[in-house]
Motif scaffolding. Structure first.
Motif, mmCIF file in Angstrom:
data_model
loop_
_atom_site.group_PDB
_atom_site.id
_atom_site.type_symbol
_atom_site.label_atom_id
_atom_site.label_comp_id
_atom_site.label_asym_id
_atom_site.label_seq_id
_atom_site.Cartn_x
_atom_site.Cartn_y
_atom_site.Cartn_z
ATOM 1 N N TRP A 1 40.184 -10.213 61.931
ATOM 2 C CA TRP A 1 41.378 -9.384 62.049
ATOM 3 C C TRP A 1 42.000 -9.471 63.432
ATOM 4 O O TRP A 1 43.014 -8.843 63.696
ATOM 5 C CB TRP A 1 41.064 -7.936 61.712
ATOM 6 C CG TRP A 1 40.519 -7.766 60.344
ATOM 7 C CD1 TRP A 1 39.266 -7.356 60.014
ATOM 8 C CD2 TRP A 1 41.184 -8.030 59.104
ATOM 9 N NE1 TRP A 1 39.105 -7.349 58.647
ATOM 10 C CE2 TRP A 1 40.284 -7.753 58.067
ATOM 11 C CE3 TRP A 1 42.461 -8.476 58.765
ATOM 12 C CZ2 TRP A 1 40.598 -7.909 56.728
ATOM 13 C CZ3 TRP A 1 42.781 -8.624 57.432
ATOM 14 C CH2 TRP A 1 41.861 -8.342 56.435
ATOM 15 N N LEU A 2 41.416 -10.252 64.301
ATOM 16 C CA LEU A 2 41.924 -10.403 65.661
ATOM 17 C C LEU A 2 42.550 -11.784 65.811
ATOM 18 O O LEU A 2 41.880 -12.798 65.593
ATOM 19 C CB LEU A 2 40.772 -10.244 66.669
ATOM 20 C CG LEU A 2 41.128 -10.406 68.126
ATOM 21 C CD1 LEU A 2 41.991 -9.237 68.591
ATOM 22 C CD2 LEU A 2 39.861 -10.467 68.966
ATOM 23 N N SER B 1 37.842 -3.789 66.563
ATOM 24 C CA SER B 1 38.331 -4.271 65.281
ATOM 25 C C SER B 1 37.154 -4.289 64.317
ATOM 26 O O SER B 1 36.008 -4.447 64.736
ATOM 27 C CB SER B 1 38.904 -5.683 65.430
ATOM 28 O OG SER B 1 39.338 -6.181 64.199
#
Length: 87
Positions: free
Chosen positions: A70-71, A65
């Motif tokens: 964003w995880l 990522s």
């Protein structure tokens, strides 16, 4: 970049792989590591991992990522290792 690395390594080689991955990433659970790493460092780690691995038997899976934010990570049960409290 932010990565999650998961490996399945034969019993005779697993301790060496654990030691290698701890040099580059944060241990979060058995055979699972995560953390920020550059593309160059990731390639270096994978090159060293290939020296440990039996490529006909062992495997490594890498989830990439751009950034940790964003995880979406959800932990159910006991977290093996916390990395949020480092200064």
């Amino acid at each position: 970049m932010y990565v999650v690395v998961v490996y399945d390594i034969g019993e005779l080689r697993v301790a060496r792989m654990l030691k290698l991955c701890r040099k580059y990433l944060n241990w979060i659970q058995n055979s699972v590591f995560e953390g920020e790493i550059t593309e160059v460092k990731l390639k270096e780690m994978l090159s060293k991992a290939r020296e440990i691995m039996d490529l006909d038997y062992d495997s490594i899976i890498i989830f990439k990522s751009r950034e940790h934010k964003w995880l979406d990570k959800q932990i159910v049960g006991v977290a093996r290792s916390q990395i949020d409290n480092f200064l």
